[in-house]
Design a protein around this motif. Sequence first.
Motif, PDB file in Angstrom:
ATOM      1  N   ASP A 162     -53.811  61.666  16.862  1.00 38.26           N
ATOM      2  CA  ASP A 162     -54.494  62.367  17.946  1.00 38.26           C
ATOM      3  C   ASP A 162     -55.880  62.823  17.519  1.00 38.26           C
ATOM      4  N   VAL A 163     -56.045  63.152  16.245  1.00 38.33           N
ATOM      5  CA  VAL A 163     -57.346  63.586  15.729  1.00 38.33           C
ATOM      6  C   VAL A 163     -58.246  62.389  15.441  1.00 38.33           C
ATOM      7  N   ALA A 164     -57.661  61.283  15.002  1.00 39.58           N
ATOM      8  CA  ALA A 164     -58.444  60.088  14.693  1.00 39.58           C
ATOM      9  C   ALA A 164     -58.738  59.245  15.932  1.00 39.58           C
ATOM     10  N   GLY A 165     -58.097  59.553  17.051  1.00 45.65           N
ATOM     11  CA  GLY A 165     -58.308  58.757  18.253  1.00 45.65           C
ATOM     12  C   GLY A 165     -57.627  57.402  18.182  1.00 45.65           C
ATOM     13  N   SER A 166     -56.485  57.353  17.490  1.00 38.17           N
ATOM     14  CA  SER A 166     -55.771  56.089  17.312  1.00 38.17           C
ATOM     15  C   SER A 166     -54.280  56.308  17.512  1.00 38.17           C
ATOM     16  N   ASP A 167     -53.541  55.231  17.567  1.00 37.82           N
ATOM     17  CA  ASP A 167     -52.101  55.324  17.742  1.00 37.82           C
ATOM     18  C   ASP A 167     -51.372  55.603  16.430  1.00 37.82           C
ATOM     19  N   ASP A 168     -52.013  55.306  15.297  1.00 39.07           N
ATOM     20  CA  ASP A 168     -51.283  55.328  14.030  1.00 39.07           C
ATOM     21  C   ASP A 168     -51.796  56.344  13.011  1.00 39.07           C
ATOM     22  N   GLY A 169     -52.826  57.123  13.339  1.00 37.21           N
ATOM     23  CA  GLY A 169     -53.337  58.097  12.389  1.00 37.21           C
ATOM     24  C   GLY A 169     -54.470  57.595  11.542  1.00 37.21           C
ATOM     25  N   PHE A 170     -54.690  56.287  11.553  1.00 38.88           N
ATOM     26  CA  PHE A 170     -55.800  55.714  10.809  1.00 38.88           C
ATOM     27  C   PHE A 170     -57.034  55.680  11.700  1.00 38.88           C
ATOM     28  N   ALA A 171     -58.204  55.683  11.073  1.00 40.13           N
ATOM     29  CA  ALA A 171     -59.447  55.624  11.837  1.00 40.13           C
ATOM     30  C   ALA A 171     -59.456  54.394  12.732  1.00 40.13           C
ATOM     31  N   GLN A 172     -60.194  54.477  13.824  1.00 42.67           N
ATOM     32  CA  GLN A 172     -60.306  53.340  14.722  1.00 42.67           C
ATOM     33  C   GLN A 172     -60.958  52.138  14.040  1.00 42.67           C
TER      34      GLN A 172
END
Length: 531
Positions: free
Chosen positions: A366-376
């Motif tokens: 949610d903080v990275a803006g992705s589904d998996d926690g990794f950067a986009q």
Amino acid sequence: MLSADIAIIGGGLGGVAGALAALRRGHRVVLSEEFPWLGGQLTSQAVPPDEHIWVEQFGVTASYRALREGIRRYYRDFYPLTDAARRESRLNPGLGRVSRLCHEPTVAAAVITQLLAPHRSSGRLTVLQPYVPVDAVVVADRVESVTLRHTGTGEELVVEAAMVLDATETGDLLPLTGTEYVVGAESRAQTGEPSAPQVADPTNVQSIAWCFVFDHVEGDHTIDRPDDYEHWLEQAPPFWGGPMLSFTAPNPRTLEPEERTLQVNPPIDGHVDGDPRFDAGDQDLWEFRRIVARENFQPGSYESDIVLANWPQLDYLGGSVIDTPDRAFHLTQAKAQARAYFYWLQTEAPRPDGGYGWPGLRLRGDVAGSDDGFAQAPYIRESRRIAAVTTVVEQDVSVEVRGDAGPALFPDSVGVGMYRIDLHPSTGGDNYIDVECAPFEIPLGALVPVRTRNLIPAAKNIGTTHITNGAYRLHPVEWNVGESAGELASFCLEQSLTPRDVVSDPELVHRFQTRLVEAGVEIHWPEILGY
């Protein structure tokens, strides 16, 4: 087909700054970007800003300062800060050691959206996402149009513009437009640089890293064991001092292997204010790039601090992602390495109490803006670089070479920056290359290709070398490059000039510099002692 005065391909920090500069001059702009967030290394790549120690006083452009203050204002307006944090004029939300402004990528993305919103509303700015450039039409050394492809649907769109800025992360317009460029490491014979290798190698570039965001809460949040975990356990570069999946890594300045640490939610003792000239602040994973510090927020607001991992063990050495048919493979492998490291942290990393692993570590998509926690997107440190009218070399900026001669000056300066030459281990097998730099200027000639008439680099693709790119690649410098590129494109449109016309005429250079200064771009360092 879309038409604009200026087409900016790439929506990283340079692209955003270039767009804002052109828009404030009243031009119509098309801005394209591959990933969901604009802002590049600050947002989709998730890395909080790497900055010099004088950033609060001088050494950045007025618009970059507005971006920083906008981030602080966003926290004050929308977050449950403590009264003490709210009163802090130099609020550092994460109290990370790498920067005086460690913050969430989500907030930077929101502030960039705010900065561009009135221009999108007016219709003078068109933003195209997610698009990548795939072709270009060039006539008589002028880029007539760029073809963009939607990364989801495959739909193609042609953009025509009088001026074109390449603000992509790896200089993707350069081969498409036939613009002469350099990639990888030049030889010492080519540049005369003390730190350059004896033999040039276009495949030797700084490692990329796929960053991730995490915190620590009660419970077992262990991810599935990666299928290739054993492969990554075996990776141990000869100069590393141990396996990559460890807390061991070379010291960038001494090159000696050393042990680093992970303290989970440690108490914060006093004000965090490291000086990167003497302390890189990178000895502890949690503290290095912490982007939310619970201490700054009302009690009970956060179960845990939040941390961005951009860490030596994430540096992918398996191959370059530039000018290779294996780009997709290397990107996949870089992310796999990061995933394996996070699993190692959860399950096998030695804890101070003698145990192993922190299963409470939790990826924060949610903080990275992705589904998996990794950067986009992967964190890109090195790009193709134009063959420029002026190429900045190590001798221009190195303290060891120049001595105590003050800031590195260029008569056609269009901005300033300051960072050590900081080259991470490379795909050619090099260890760190770390060189102390003087505060430096950005020469206009580094933004001007030797031949192509209306293309301007606006990111990490300016006229630097493999070595000096290590100092010119960071957040405020990329923003300054993009802003000056946007101003140069506007100046050329208004005066019916080309960038080569401007850089070749001292009177035009002076007029352009005056314009930059009036817009809040610092083109020289203050005359003070003690740099």
